[in-house]
Design a protein around this motif. Sequence first.
Motif, PDB file in Angstrom:
ATOM      1  N   LEU A 304      29.884  65.753  23.822  1.00 17.80           N
ATOM      2  CA  LEU A 304      29.273  64.492  24.254  1.00 17.80           C
ATOM      3  C   LEU A 304      29.930  63.281  23.608  1.00 17.80           C
ATOM      4  O   LEU A 304      30.011  62.213  24.221  1.00 17.80           O
ATOM      5  N   SER A 305      30.367  63.415  22.371  1.00 20.54           N
ATOM      6  CA  SER A 305      30.892  62.259  21.625  1.00 20.54           C
ATOM      7  C   SER A 305      32.402  62.287  21.483  1.00 20.54           C
ATOM      8  O   SER A 305      32.955  61.544  20.671  1.00 20.54           O
ATOM      9  N   HIS A 306      33.084  63.122  22.257  1.00 22.15           N
ATOM     10  CA  HIS A 306      34.539  63.239  22.156  1.00 22.15           C
ATOM     11  C   HIS A 306      35.209  61.882  22.385  1.00 22.15           C
ATOM     12  O   HIS A 306      34.997  61.225  23.405  1.00 22.15           O
ATOM     13  N   GLY A 307      35.996  61.448  21.404  1.00 21.08           N
ATOM     14  CA  GLY A 307      36.695  60.180  21.506  1.00 21.08           C
ATOM     15  C   GLY A 307      35.841  58.964  21.224  1.00 21.08           C
ATOM     16  O   GLY A 307      36.317  57.834  21.360  1.00 21.08           O
ATOM     17  N   LEU A 308      34.586  59.160  20.848  1.00 23.09           N
ATOM     18  CA  LEU A 308      33.663  58.057  20.594  1.00 23.09           C
ATOM     19  C   LEU A 308      33.142  58.133  19.161  1.00 23.09           C
ATOM     20  O   LEU A 308      32.940  59.218  18.625  1.00 23.09           O
ATOM     21  N   GLU A 309      32.917  57.002  18.564  1.00 28.46           N
ATOM     22  CA  GLU A 309      32.402  56.953  17.191  1.00 28.46           C
ATOM     23  C   GLU A 309      30.875  56.866  17.227  1.00 28.46           C
ATOM     24  O   GLU A 309      30.275  55.859  16.873  1.00 28.46           O
ATOM     25  N   TRP A 310      30.261  57.948  17.687  1.00 27.85           N
ATOM     26  CA  TRP A 310      28.808  58.017  17.758  1.00 27.85           C
ATOM     27  C   TRP A 310      28.278  58.818  16.572  1.00 27.85           C
ATOM     28  O   TRP A 310      28.786  59.910  16.273  1.00 27.85           O
ATOM     29  N   ASP A 311      27.255  58.299  15.930  1.00 24.82           N
ATOM     30  CA  ASP A 311      26.593  59.001  14.835  1.00 24.82           C
ATOM     31  C   ASP A 311      25.553  59.949  15.425  1.00 24.82           C
ATOM     32  O   ASP A 311      24.609  59.506  16.082  1.00 24.82           O
ATOM     33  N   ALA A 312      25.741  61.250  15.221  1.00 27.57           N
ATOM     34  CA  ALA A 312      24.815  62.240  15.784  1.00 27.57           C
ATOM     35  C   ALA A 312      23.558  62.331  14.932  1.00 27.57           C
ATOM     36  O   ALA A 312      23.619  62.430  13.705  1.00 27.57           O
ATOM     37  N   VAL A 313      22.404  62.304  15.604  1.00 30.17           N
ATOM     38  CA  VAL A 313      21.105  62.419  14.938  1.00 30.17           C
ATOM     39  C   VAL A 313      20.495  63.751  15.363  1.00 30.17           C
ATOM     40  O   VAL A 313      19.983  63.890  16.477  1.00 30.17           O
ATOM     41  N   SER A 314      20.572  64.730  14.484  1.00 35.39           N
ATOM     42  CA  SER A 314      20.121  66.087  14.804  1.00 35.39           C
ATOM     43  C   SER A 314      19.224  66.601  13.692  1.00 35.39           C
ATOM     44  O   SER A 314      19.358  66.208  12.536  1.00 35.39           O
ATOM     45  N   CYS A 315      18.296  67.501  14.055  1.00 37.99           N
ATOM     46  CA  CYS A 315      17.352  68.035  13.076  1.00 37.99           C
ATOM     47  C   CYS A 315      17.175  69.545  13.178  1.00 37.99           C
ATOM     48  O   CYS A 315      16.632  70.177  12.267  1.00 37.99           O
ATOM     49  N   VAL A 316      17.632  70.149  14.275  1.00 36.19           N
ATOM     50  CA  VAL A 316      17.244  71.519  14.600  1.00 36.19           C
ATOM     51  C   VAL A 316      17.711  72.535  13.573  1.00 36.19           C
ATOM     52  O   VAL A 316      17.054  73.559  13.358  1.00 36.19           O
ATOM     53  N   ALA A 317      18.827  72.282  12.890  1.00 38.52           N
ATOM     54  CA  ALA A 317      19.307  73.239  11.891  1.00 38.52           C
ATOM     55  C   ALA A 317      18.355  73.338  10.714  1.00 38.52           C
ATOM     56  O   ALA A 317      18.304  74.370  10.033  1.00 38.52           O
ATOM     57  N   GLU A 318      17.564  72.280  10.471  1.00 35.99           N
ATOM     58  CA  GLU A 318      16.611  72.288   9.360  1.00 35.99           C
ATOM     59  C   GLU A 318      15.185  72.610   9.793  1.00 35.99           C
ATOM     60  O   GLU A 318      14.404  73.152   9.013  1.00 35.99           O
ATOM     61  N   THR A 319      14.829  72.279  11.033  1.00 33.59           N
ATOM     62  CA  THR A 319      13.439  72.441  11.480  1.00 33.59           C
ATOM     63  C   THR A 319      13.224  73.642  12.383  1.00 33.59           C
ATOM     64  O   THR A 319      12.088  74.024  12.632  1.00 33.59           O
ATOM     65  N   GLY A 320      14.320  74.245  12.880  1.00 32.82           N
ATOM     66  CA  GLY A 320      14.177  75.231  13.928  1.00 32.82           C
ATOM     67  C   GLY A 320      13.883  74.533  15.243  1.00 32.82           C
ATOM     68  O   GLY A 320      13.598  73.319  15.298  1.00 32.82           O
ATOM     69  N   ASN A 321      13.974  75.281  16.322  1.00 31.68           N
ATOM     70  CA  ASN A 321      13.696  74.714  17.644  1.00 31.68           C
ATOM     71  C   ASN A 321      12.189  74.720  17.872  1.00 31.68           C
ATOM     72  O   ASN A 321      11.605  75.728  18.256  1.00 31.68           O
ATOM     73  N   ASN A 322      11.558  73.582  17.594  1.00 36.14           N
ATOM     74  CA  ASN A 322      10.106  73.479  17.781  1.00 36.14           C
ATOM     75  C   ASN A 322       9.753  72.651  19.016  1.00 36.14           C
ATOM     76  O   ASN A 322       8.762  71.924  19.042  1.00 36.14           O
ATOM     77  N   GLY A 323      10.585  72.805  20.053  1.00 42.85           N
ATOM     78  CA  GLY A 323      10.245  72.333  21.380  1.00 42.85           C
ATOM     79  C   GLY A 323       9.945  70.857  21.486  1.00 42.85           C
ATOM     80  O   GLY A 323      10.795  70.000  21.242  1.00 42.85           O
ATOM     81  N   ASN A 324       8.725  70.530  21.847  1.00 44.83           N
ATOM     82  CA  ASN A 324       8.339  69.155  22.127  1.00 44.83           C
ATOM     83  C   ASN A 324       8.255  68.262  20.900  1.00 44.83           C
ATOM     84  O   ASN A 324       8.098  67.053  21.033  1.00 44.83           O
ATOM     85  N   ALA A 325       8.375  68.827  19.710  1.00 42.08           N
ATOM     86  CA  ALA A 325       8.398  68.007  18.502  1.00 42.08           C
ATOM     87  C   ALA A 325       9.772  67.410  18.239  1.00 42.08           C
ATOM     88  O   ALA A 325       9.907  66.429  17.499  1.00 42.08           O
ATOM     89  N   LEU A 326      10.823  67.980  18.836  1.00 44.43           N
ATOM     90  CA  LEU A 326      12.192  67.661  18.432  1.00 44.43           C
ATOM     91  C   LEU A 326      12.562  66.199  18.638  1.00 44.43           C
ATOM     92  O   LEU A 326      13.168  65.578  17.752  1.00 44.43           O
ATOM     93  N   VAL A 327      12.243  65.624  19.789  1.00 47.38           N
ATOM     94  CA  VAL A 327      12.604  64.231  20.047  1.00 47.38           C
ATOM     95  C   VAL A 327      11.963  63.302  19.023  1.00 47.38           C
ATOM     96  O   VAL A 327      12.590  62.345  18.554  1.00 47.38           O
ATOM     97  N   PHE A 328      10.734  63.581  18.629  1.00 46.98           N
ATOM     98  CA  PHE A 328      10.057  62.739  17.637  1.00 46.98           C
ATOM     99  C   PHE A 328      10.720  62.885  16.262  1.00 46.98           C
ATOM    100  O   PHE A 328      10.864  61.897  15.531  1.00 46.98           O
ATOM    101  N   LEU A 329      11.112  64.105  15.901  1.00 49.23           N
ATOM    102  CA  LEU A 329      11.826  64.314  14.650  1.00 49.23           C
ATOM    103  C   LEU A 329      13.146  63.558  14.650  1.00 49.23           C
ATOM    104  O   LEU A 329      13.545  62.961  13.644  1.00 49.23           O
ATOM    105  N   GLN A 330      13.847  63.567  15.787  1.00 51.33           N
ATOM    106  CA  GLN A 330      15.094  62.819  15.889  1.00 51.33           C
ATOM    107  C   GLN A 330      14.856  61.309  15.815  1.00 51.33           C
ATOM    108  O   GLN A 330      15.596  60.588  15.140  1.00 51.33           O
ATOM    109  N   LEU A 331      13.818  60.827  16.521  1.00 56.69           N
ATOM    110  CA  LEU A 331      13.528  59.392  16.497  1.00 56.69           C
ATOM    111  C   LEU A 331      13.154  58.925  15.096  1.00 56.69           C
ATOM    112  O   LEU A 331      13.575  57.845  14.663  1.00 56.69           O
ATOM    113  N   GLU A 332      12.380  59.727  14.384  1.00 53.40           N
ATOM    114  CA  GLU A 332      12.006  59.351  13.024  1.00 53.40           C
ATOM    115  C   GLU A 332      13.244  59.240  12.141  1.00 53.40           C
ATOM    116  O   GLU A 332      13.379  58.307  11.340  1.00 53.40           O
TER     117      GLU A 332
END
Length: 366
Positions: A304-332
């Motif tokens: 998704l960020s190939h060639g672009l200087e985008w800062d990735a905001v990810s949480c799943v490696a620490e929280t596990g895939n908890n479905g509908n909570a993920l977007v809120f964890l990323q937004l926080e």
Amino acid sequence: MAAHPAGRPAGSAARNGRRGAGAVQLAGIGTALPGEPVDNDRLSRRLGIASEWVETFIGTRTRYFAVDLDTGRARWSLEDLCTDAADRALADAGAEPGDVGFIVVATATPDALMPTTATLLADRLGIDGTPAYQLQSGCTGAVQAFALALALLETGAGGDRPLGLVVGGDVCSKHLDLCQDFRELPPGALVNYALFGDGAGAAVVSHGTGRAGSRAVLTRAEHRMSGLGLPPGQRLEWFGAADRHPYRPAATEDYKAIEHRVPAMALEVRDELLDALGWPPESVGHLLPPQLSGRMTERITRELSHGLEWDAVSCVAETGNNGNALVFLQLEKLLGGFGPGRRALGIAIESSKWIKAGFAVEAHHG
């Protein structure tokens, strides 16, 4: 024993990046994860899964379970986690339950078919006389909930109560049998124990630009089913007393199809969002990529960020895939360091019937 916040920091929009009258103000964010993190060594000792295998092929380092890993006894319900997240979001917004004009909850794993978690949450918060909606959805449910909240704010559904409460959460461990002999399970079934986790998140939203103290603006939230004629990539069963089937697994995934389709769908969402918003790619500073597993998310982020200087905001490696909570964890996580004038794109993909979802966030200009 209370759940705790996850790393808590100290749409209808006009095109060409202009905020329309219906922009959703993010006034407050809160999240809740149950208990202490379960790392791969702990999981290995309990289930007999090699921790090195989990790290290499799944890439998820820790996850949180609402059940006791040793006994399988439930310690938190989805209602508990959603209540904790909502309390934190209201506190973050400096708001009271009486300010909330509607509630939208997104989940794939409600505590019961009825009453809904949305109405139970309203009762726990002391909110009465307001609409309480519940969306049955997987990983795109949070984006669907924001889209519904935007529509409700546009129509003034909250009456004289100016705020909406958007909540997403899942207790995936309710579908995992912790009292079986794990030596008899095939690798495909064991993956779920390492991949999934439990949690909840919430956001307090308001209409337009009138509320002081809002953290950022959600300028777009859209979703669409794109799996016409395709078999589902994931299925969760809901068994009753009459149709309980001892040989039918509660959760199944087509991992090959997910690995094949999700990256391409994510790229489509990225391009569709940029085109609809009229944003040049270089004007975006942050990417909230789809959260599947740690390893899969890393792969999709690179594409998704190939060639672009985008800062990735990810949480799943620490929280596990908890479905509908993920977007809120990323937004926080995003809003903890979201400077004035910054832009972010968020993408969520649901493999159940191949649903694409995306959203855009802008920080205030000071």
